[in-house]
Design a protein around this motif. Sequence first.
Motif, PDB file in Angstrom:
ATOM      1  N   GLU A 119      53.402 -21.524  54.133  1.00  0.00           N
ATOM      2  CA  GLU A 119      53.426 -21.307  55.581  1.00  0.00           C
ATOM      3  C   GLU A 119      54.743 -20.677  56.050  1.00  0.00           C
ATOM      4  OE1 GLU A 119      52.919 -23.868  59.760  1.00  0.00           O
ATOM      5  OE2 GLU A 119      52.731 -24.844  57.792  1.00  0.00           O
ATOM      6  N   VAL A 120      54.618 -19.563  56.766  1.00  0.00           N
ATOM      7  CA  VAL A 120      55.797 -18.881  57.288  1.00  0.00           C
ATOM      8  C   VAL A 120      56.178 -19.460  58.644  1.00  0.00           C
ATOM      9  CG1 VAL A 120      55.378 -16.728  56.052  1.00  0.00           C
ATOM     10  CG2 VAL A 120      54.348 -17.064  58.310  1.00  0.00           C
ATOM     11  N   ASN A 121      57.415 -19.248  59.014  1.00  0.00           N
ATOM     12  CA  ASN A 121      57.943 -19.824  60.246  1.00  0.00           C
ATOM     13  C   ASN A 121      57.693 -18.889  61.435  1.00  0.00           C
ATOM     14  OD1 ASN A 121      59.327 -21.327  62.112  1.00  0.00           O
ATOM     15  ND2 ASN A 121      61.362 -20.735  61.394  1.00  0.00           N
ATOM     16  N   ILE A 122      56.524 -19.043  62.073  1.00  0.00           N
ATOM     17  CA  ILE A 122      56.201 -18.256  63.260  1.00  0.00           C
ATOM     18  C   ILE A 122      55.758 -19.200  64.371  1.00  0.00           C
ATOM     19  CG2 ILE A 122      55.571 -16.153  62.017  1.00  0.00           C
ATOM     20  CD1 ILE A 122      52.643 -16.950  62.294  1.00  0.00           C
ATOM     21  N   ASP A 123      55.826 -18.728  65.594  1.00  0.00           N
ATOM     22  CA  ASP A 123      55.473 -19.572  66.733  1.00  0.00           C
ATOM     23  C   ASP A 123      53.952 -19.718  66.846  1.00  0.00           C
ATOM     24  OD1 ASP A 123      54.500 -17.380  68.879  1.00  0.00           O
ATOM     25  OD2 ASP A 123      56.266 -16.614  67.809  1.00  0.00           O
ATOM     26  N   HIS A 124      53.554 -20.717  67.629  1.00  0.00           N
ATOM     27  CA  HIS A 124      52.134 -21.036  67.782  1.00  0.00           C
ATOM     28  C   HIS A 124      51.351 -19.865  68.377  1.00  0.00           C
ATOM     29  CE1 HIS A 124      48.539 -23.433  68.536  1.00  0.00           C
ATOM     30  NE2 HIS A 124      48.535 -22.989  69.784  1.00  0.00           N
ATOM     31  N   GLU A 125      51.950 -19.185  69.343  1.00  0.00           N
ATOM     32  CA  GLU A 125      51.269 -18.056  69.997  1.00  0.00           C
ATOM     33  C   GLU A 125      50.947 -16.948  68.987  1.00  0.00           C
ATOM     34  OE1 GLU A 125      52.052 -14.751  73.552  1.00  0.00           O
ATOM     35  OE2 GLU A 125      53.425 -16.447  73.282  1.00  0.00           O
ATOM     36  N   THR A 126      51.907 -16.626  68.150  1.00  0.00           N
ATOM     37  CA  THR A 126      51.691 -15.582  67.144  1.00  0.00           C
ATOM     38  C   THR A 126      50.659 -16.024  66.120  1.00  0.00           C
ATOM     39  OG1 THR A 126      53.986 -14.829  67.392  1.00  0.00           O
ATOM     40  CG2 THR A 126      52.818 -14.122  65.412  1.00  0.00           C
ATOM     41  N   ARG A 127      50.684 -17.294  65.775  1.00  0.00           N
ATOM     42  CA  ARG A 127      49.716 -17.832  64.817  1.00  0.00           C
ATOM     43  C   ARG A 127      48.290 -17.707  65.357  1.00  0.00           C
ATOM     44  NH1 ARG A 127      51.409 -21.071  61.064  1.00  0.00           N
ATOM     45  NH2 ARG A 127      53.119 -21.827  62.376  1.00  0.00           N
ATOM     46  N   GLU A 128      48.124 -18.076  66.625  1.00  0.00           N
ATOM     47  CA  GLU A 128      46.796 -18.019  67.225  1.00  0.00           C
ATOM     48  C   GLU A 128      46.343 -16.580  67.451  1.00  0.00           C
ATOM     49  OE1 GLU A 128      44.710 -20.616  67.495  1.00  0.00           O
ATOM     50  OE2 GLU A 128      46.370 -21.518  66.381  1.00  0.00           O
ATOM     51  N   LEU A 129      47.271 -15.695  67.769  1.00  0.00           N
ATOM     52  CA  LEU A 129      46.937 -14.277  67.928  1.00  0.00           C
ATOM     53  C   LEU A 129      46.437 -13.712  66.599  1.00  0.00           C
ATOM     54  CD1 LEU A 129      46.949 -11.530  69.383  1.00  0.00           C
ATOM     55  CD2 LEU A 129      49.362 -11.308  68.758  1.00  0.00           C
ATOM     56  N   THR A 130      47.101 -14.085  65.529  1.00  0.00           N
ATOM     57  CA  THR A 130      46.700 -13.621  64.204  1.00  0.00           C
ATOM     58  C   THR A 130      45.339 -14.179  63.828  1.00  0.00           C
ATOM     59  OG1 THR A 130      49.033 -13.572  63.532  1.00  0.00           O
ATOM     60  CG2 THR A 130      47.386 -13.470  61.784  1.00  0.00           C
ATOM     61  N   ARG A 131      45.110 -15.439  64.176  1.00  0.00           N
ATOM     62  CA  ARG A 131      43.811 -16.061  63.901  1.00  0.00           C
ATOM     63  C   ARG A 131      42.702 -15.295  64.619  1.00  0.00           C
ATOM     64  NH1 ARG A 131      42.853 -21.280  62.468  1.00  0.00           N
ATOM     65  NH2 ARG A 131      44.879 -21.951  63.255  1.00  0.00           N
ATOM     66  N   ALA A 132      42.951 -14.934  65.868  1.00  0.00           N
ATOM     67  CA  ALA A 132      41.961 -14.184  66.647  1.00  0.00           C
ATOM     68  C   ALA A 132      41.716 -12.801  66.052  1.00  0.00           C
ATOM     69  CB  ALA A 132      42.433 -14.059  68.098  1.00  0.00           C
ATOM     70  N   ASN A 133      42.776 -12.197  65.526  1.00  0.00           N
ATOM     71  CA  ASN A 133      42.645 -10.860  64.939  1.00  0.00           C
ATOM     72  C   ASN A 133      41.714 -10.837  63.732  1.00  0.00           C
ATOM     73  OD1 ASN A 133      44.387  -9.757  66.817  1.00  0.00           O
ATOM     74  ND2 ASN A 133      46.183  -9.829  65.477  1.00  0.00           N
ATOM     75  N   LEU A 134      41.559 -11.991  63.081  1.00  0.00           N
ATOM     76  CA  LEU A 134      40.712 -12.058  61.898  1.00  0.00           C
ATOM     77  C   LEU A 134      39.231 -11.887  62.236  1.00  0.00           C
ATOM     78  CD1 LEU A 134      42.205 -14.975  59.750  1.00  0.00           C
ATOM     79  CD2 LEU A 134      42.667 -12.536  59.616  1.00  0.00           C
ATOM     80  N   GLN A 135      38.867 -12.063  63.501  1.00  0.00           N
ATOM     81  CA  GLN A 135      37.473 -11.917  63.910  1.00  0.00           C
ATOM     82  C   GLN A 135      36.984 -10.492  63.685  1.00  0.00           C
ATOM     83  OE1 GLN A 135      35.819 -14.703  64.687  1.00  0.00           O
ATOM     84  NE2 GLN A 135      37.806 -15.707  64.325  1.00  0.00           N
ATOM     85  N   ALA A 136      37.915  -9.553  63.768  1.00  0.00           N
ATOM     86  CA  ALA A 136      37.597  -8.148  63.490  1.00  0.00           C
ATOM     87  C   ALA A 136      38.814  -7.560  62.783  1.00  0.00           C
ATOM     88  CB  ALA A 136      37.280  -7.392  64.775  1.00  0.00           C
ATOM     89  N   ALA A 137      38.960  -7.919  61.534  1.00  0.00           N
ATOM     90  CA  ALA A 137      40.165  -7.564  60.775  1.00  0.00           C
ATOM     91  C   ALA A 137      40.379  -6.059  60.677  1.00  0.00           C
ATOM     92  CB  ALA A 137      40.087  -8.166  59.379  1.00  0.00           C
TER      93      ALA A 137
END
Length: 202
Positions: free
Chosen positions: A129-147
């Motif tokens: 796990e890399v050290n990123i903030d929650h907002e960036t983590r959730e944004l990345t999670r959302a991006n996976l819906q249409a990678a």
Amino acid sequence: MCRTLATFPTTCLERAKEFKTRLGIFLHKSELGSDSGSFGKFEWGSKHSKDNRSFSEDVLGWRESFDTLLSSKNGVAAFHAFLKTEFSEENLEFWLACEEFKKIRSAAKLASRAHRIFDEFIRSEAPKEVNIDHETRELTRANLQAATAACFDAAQGKTHTLMEKDSYPRFLKSPAYQHLVAQASAAASSASSCSPAEPSHT
């Protein structure tokens, strides 16, 4: 042997060879880390160093900028070994994974690889796990819906900034890198003093 090296006096070639040998030994026994395998990818191949000057300039160039370090295969290997001593190598490994990810052209492979990278580096409690903030983590999670090739850009940018502002300055000040600089500087001076004289046209 390249023509430039062929024109060097034998003693200069020996000095260049000695530097490369000492560098290899140093990389495996360096205080950068106890894991000798951490420098496994740190190799002075002919395509990276045609002579004494080029590979010494590679080492000296790492202090110019963080991006210069990242553009060097040897620099990345040395920096990775340093990060292992700080238990933060996951930041660089994630950054490198993102660089490889951007080269994927198949949509199916892109989506599959995106989920593997997320599971390895981004999700909570990920093994690396890399050290990123929650907002960036959730944004990345959302991006996976249409990678897409850009779905990790925000997270990669965060880790790049963290390494550049935090780890990179410490790497430059580390005894191991300072030792490399001393050796590289000596090798550069040796190459300069051993350069063949210009042929006379008189």
